[in-house]
Design a protein around this motif. Structure first.
Motif, PDB file in Angstrom:
ATOM      1  N   THR A  21       0.854  -1.183   0.000  1.00 24.19           N
ATOM      2  CA  THR A  21       0.000   0.000   0.000  1.00 24.19           C
ATOM      3  C   THR A  21       0.891   1.235   0.000  1.00 24.19           C
ATOM      4  O   THR A  21       1.817   1.336   0.799  1.00 24.19           O
ATOM      5  CB  THR A  21      -0.916   0.013   1.238  1.00 24.19           C
ATOM      6  N   GLN A  22       0.609   2.149  -0.922  1.00 18.69           N
ATOM      7  CA  GLN A  22       1.383   3.383  -1.031  1.00 18.69           C
ATOM      8  C   GLN A  22       0.523   4.547  -0.555  1.00 18.69           C
ATOM      9  O   GLN A  22      -0.680   4.590  -0.813  1.00 18.69           O
ATOM     10  CB  GLN A  22       1.843   3.584  -2.465  1.00 18.69           C
ATOM     11  N   TYR A  23       1.162   5.502   0.124  1.00 17.65           N
ATOM     12  CA  TYR A  23       0.451   6.649   0.690  1.00 17.65           C
ATOM     13  C   TYR A  23       0.949   7.932   0.046  1.00 17.65           C
ATOM     14  O   TYR A  23       2.136   8.077  -0.224  1.00 17.65           O
ATOM     15  CB  TYR A  23       0.655   6.685   2.207  1.00 17.65           C
ATOM     16  N   TYR A  24       0.023   8.878  -0.167  1.00 22.68           N
ATOM     17  CA  TYR A  24       0.328  10.101  -0.889  1.00 22.68           C
ATOM     18  C   TYR A  24      -0.105  11.335  -0.102  1.00 22.68           C
ATOM     19  O   TYR A  24      -1.061  11.289   0.669  1.00 22.68           O
ATOM     20  CB  TYR A  24      -0.397  10.106  -2.241  1.00 22.68           C
ATOM     21  N   LEU A  25       0.619  12.430  -0.339  1.00 19.16           N
ATOM     22  CA  LEU A  25       0.303  13.738   0.223  1.00 19.16           C
ATOM     23  C   LEU A  25       0.221  14.756  -0.899  1.00 19.16           C
ATOM     24  O   LEU A  25       0.919  14.626  -1.909  1.00 19.16           O
ATOM     25  CB  LEU A  25       1.401  14.204   1.184  1.00 19.16           C
ATOM     26  N   LEU A  26      -0.605  15.771  -0.718  1.00 22.88           N
ATOM     27  CA  LEU A  26      -0.613  16.913  -1.619  1.00 22.88           C
ATOM     28  C   LEU A  26       0.353  17.940  -1.046  1.00 22.88           C
ATOM     29  O   LEU A  26       0.324  18.229   0.146  1.00 22.88           O
ATOM     30  CB  LEU A  26      -2.010  17.534  -1.708  1.00 22.88           C
ATOM     31  N   GLN A  61      -8.939   5.904   0.471  1.00 19.34           N
ATOM     32  CA  GLN A  61      -8.595   5.450  -0.876  1.00 19.34           C
ATOM     33  C   GLN A  61      -8.625   6.610  -1.859  1.00 19.34           C
ATOM     34  O   GLN A  61      -9.487   7.482  -1.774  1.00 19.34           O
ATOM     35  CB  GLN A  61      -9.572   4.384  -1.352  1.00 19.34           C
ATOM     36  N   ILE A  62      -7.695   6.620  -2.788  1.00 17.77           N
ATOM     37  CA  ILE A  62      -7.703   7.634  -3.831  1.00 17.77           C
ATOM     38  C   ILE A  62      -8.753   7.250  -4.866  1.00 17.77           C
ATOM     39  O   ILE A  62      -8.855   6.088  -5.274  1.00 17.77           O
ATOM     40  CB  ILE A  62      -6.307   7.779  -4.460  1.00 17.77           C
ATOM     41  N   ILE A  63      -9.537   8.223  -5.241  1.00 15.86           N
ATOM     42  CA  ILE A  63     -10.660   8.014  -6.152  1.00 15.86           C
ATOM     43  C   ILE A  63     -10.304   8.570  -7.518  1.00 15.86           C
ATOM     44  O   ILE A  63      -9.649   9.602  -7.622  1.00 15.86           O
ATOM     45  CB  ILE A  63     -11.913   8.738  -5.610  1.00 15.86           C
ATOM     46  N   TYR A  64     -10.760   7.910  -8.550  1.00 20.03           N
ATOM     47  CA  TYR A  64     -10.611   8.464  -9.894  1.00 20.03           C
ATOM     48  C   TYR A  64     -11.891   8.218 -10.678  1.00 20.03           C
ATOM     49  O   TYR A  64     -12.698   7.366 -10.344  1.00 20.03           O
ATOM     50  CB  TYR A  64      -9.390   7.879 -10.611  1.00 20.03           C
ATOM     51  N   ARG A  65     -12.066   9.040 -11.695  1.00 17.79           N
ATOM     52  CA  ARG A  65     -13.264   8.951 -12.541  1.00 17.79           C
ATOM     53  C   ARG A  65     -12.839   8.752 -13.982  1.00 17.79           C
ATOM     54  O   ARG A  65     -11.918   9.393 -14.452  1.00 17.79           O
ATOM     55  CB  ARG A  65     -14.079  10.238 -12.460  1.00 17.79           C
ATOM     56  N   PHE A  73     -12.039   3.269  -7.141  1.00 20.12           N
ATOM     57  CA  PHE A  73     -11.141   3.449  -6.017  1.00 20.12           C
ATOM     58  C   PHE A  73      -9.894   2.604  -6.218  1.00 20.12           C
ATOM     59  O   PHE A  73      -9.989   1.441  -6.586  1.00 20.12           O
ATOM     60  CB  PHE A  73     -11.821   3.014  -4.714  1.00 20.12           C
ATOM     61  N   TYR A  74      -8.745   3.197  -5.955  1.00 17.66           N
ATOM     62  CA  TYR A  74      -7.508   2.419  -5.948  1.00 17.66           C
ATOM     63  C   TYR A  74      -7.449   1.643  -4.636  1.00 17.66           C
ATOM     64  O   TYR A  74      -7.679   2.203  -3.566  1.00 17.66           O
ATOM     65  CB  TYR A  74      -6.290   3.331  -6.040  1.00 17.66           C
ATOM     66  N   ASP A  75      -7.136   0.364  -4.714  1.00 19.16           N
ATOM     67  CA  ASP A  75      -7.071  -0.455  -3.507  1.00 19.16           C
ATOM     68  C   ASP A  75      -5.800  -0.207  -2.708  1.00 19.16           C
ATOM     69  O   ASP A  75      -5.821  -0.241  -1.486  1.00 19.16           O
ATOM     70  CB  ASP A  75      -7.160  -1.946  -3.857  1.00 19.16           C
ATOM     71  N   PHE A  76      -4.692   0.044  -3.383  1.00 18.76           N
ATOM     72  CA  PHE A  76      -3.406   0.127  -2.697  1.00 18.76           C
ATOM     73  C   PHE A  76      -2.747   1.498  -2.833  1.00 18.76           C
ATOM     74  O   PHE A  76      -1.551   1.636  -2.617  1.00 18.76           O
ATOM     75  CB  PHE A  76      -2.481  -0.983  -3.205  1.00 18.76           C
ATOM     76  N   HIS A  77      -3.521   2.513  -3.195  1.00 14.19           N
ATOM     77  CA  HIS A  77      -3.046   3.893  -3.258  1.00 14.19           C
ATOM     78  C   HIS A  77      -3.995   4.705  -2.375  1.00 14.19           C
ATOM     79  O   HIS A  77      -5.181   4.798  -2.655  1.00 14.19           O
ATOM     80  CB  HIS A  77      -3.053   4.424  -4.692  1.00 14.19           C
ATOM     81  N   ARG A  78      -3.429   5.270  -1.304  1.00 17.60           N
ATOM     82  CA  ARG A  78      -4.270   5.929  -0.303  1.00 17.60           C
ATOM     83  C   ARG A  78      -3.695   7.284   0.086  1.00 17.60           C
ATOM     84  O   ARG A  78      -2.504   7.526  -0.051  1.00 17.60           O
ATOM     85  CB  ARG A  78      -4.382   5.057   0.945  1.00 17.60           C
ATOM     86  N   TRP A  79      -4.577   8.141   0.592  1.00 16.64           N
ATOM     87  CA  TRP A  79      -4.142   9.420   1.131  1.00 16.64           C
ATOM     88  C   TRP A  79      -3.529   9.195   2.503  1.00 16.64           C
ATOM     89  O   TRP A  79      -4.080   8.461   3.316  1.00 16.64           O
ATOM     90  CB  TRP A  79      -5.316  10.390   1.258  1.00 16.64           C
TER      91      TRP A  79
END
Length: 122
Positions: A21-26, A61-65, A73-79
Motif C-alpha cells: 500500500t502506497q500513501y500520498y500527500l498533496l 482510498q484515492i478516487i478516480y473517474r 477506487f484504488y485499492d493500494f493507493h491511499r491518502w
C-alpha cells in the motif's frame, strides 16, 4: 500429473507477496519571490475554517473517474492525510507566505477574525 499442476499453480498464490500500500500527500513549494507584495498586508485577520468535502470523497482510498457518473477506487493507493485537511493546510501555507493579510489563522484564538474563509470540496 493434475495434482502436480494444481500444486504448482496454488503455490504461487501462497508464496507471492501481497501488494504494498502506497500513501500520498498533496504539497507544493510556493515561490515567495513571485508572491512578494509591494504594499503592506491588508490589516485583516483571516481564519480558514475546516473545509467540507462531499461524502463520496471522504475516504482514505484515492478516487478516480473515467466518466462523470462512475467512480473507482484504488485499492493500494491511499491518502496519508484526509484530503480536506491537506487542502486547508496548503491554503493556509500559501496565504501566510503571500503576506496578503496581517494574520492567517486555522483555530479560534483570543480574538475574533475579521473574515472567515470557508469552502467545500465537491
Amino acid at each position: 500429473m493434475i495434482a502436480l499442476l494444481l500444486s504448482l499453480s496454488l503455490s504461487g498464490c501462497f508464496w507471492s507477496k501481497p501488494p504494498v500500500t502506497q500513501y500520498y500527500l498533496l504539497d507544493y513549494l510556493p515561490n515567495p519571490g513571485k508572491m512578494e507584495r509591494a504594499s503592506p498586508p491588508f490589516p485583516y485577520d483571516v481564519q480558514i475554517k475546516d473545509l467540507e468535502i462531499a461524502e463520496a470523497y471522504r475516504r482514505k482510498q484515492i478516487i478516480y473517474r473515467q466518466s462523470p457518473h462512475q467512480m473507482q477506487f484504488y485499492d493500494f493507493h491511499r491518502w496519508a492525510v484526509a484530503p480536506e485537511h491537506m487542502i486547508r493546510d496548503l491554503l493556509t501555507k500559501h496565504l501566510r507566505i503571500s503576506r496578503l493579510f496581517s494574520n492567517v489563522l486555522t483555530t479560534f484564538g483570543e480574538f475574533l477574525p475579521t473574515f472567515n474563509l470557508e469552502g467545500k470540496i465537491i
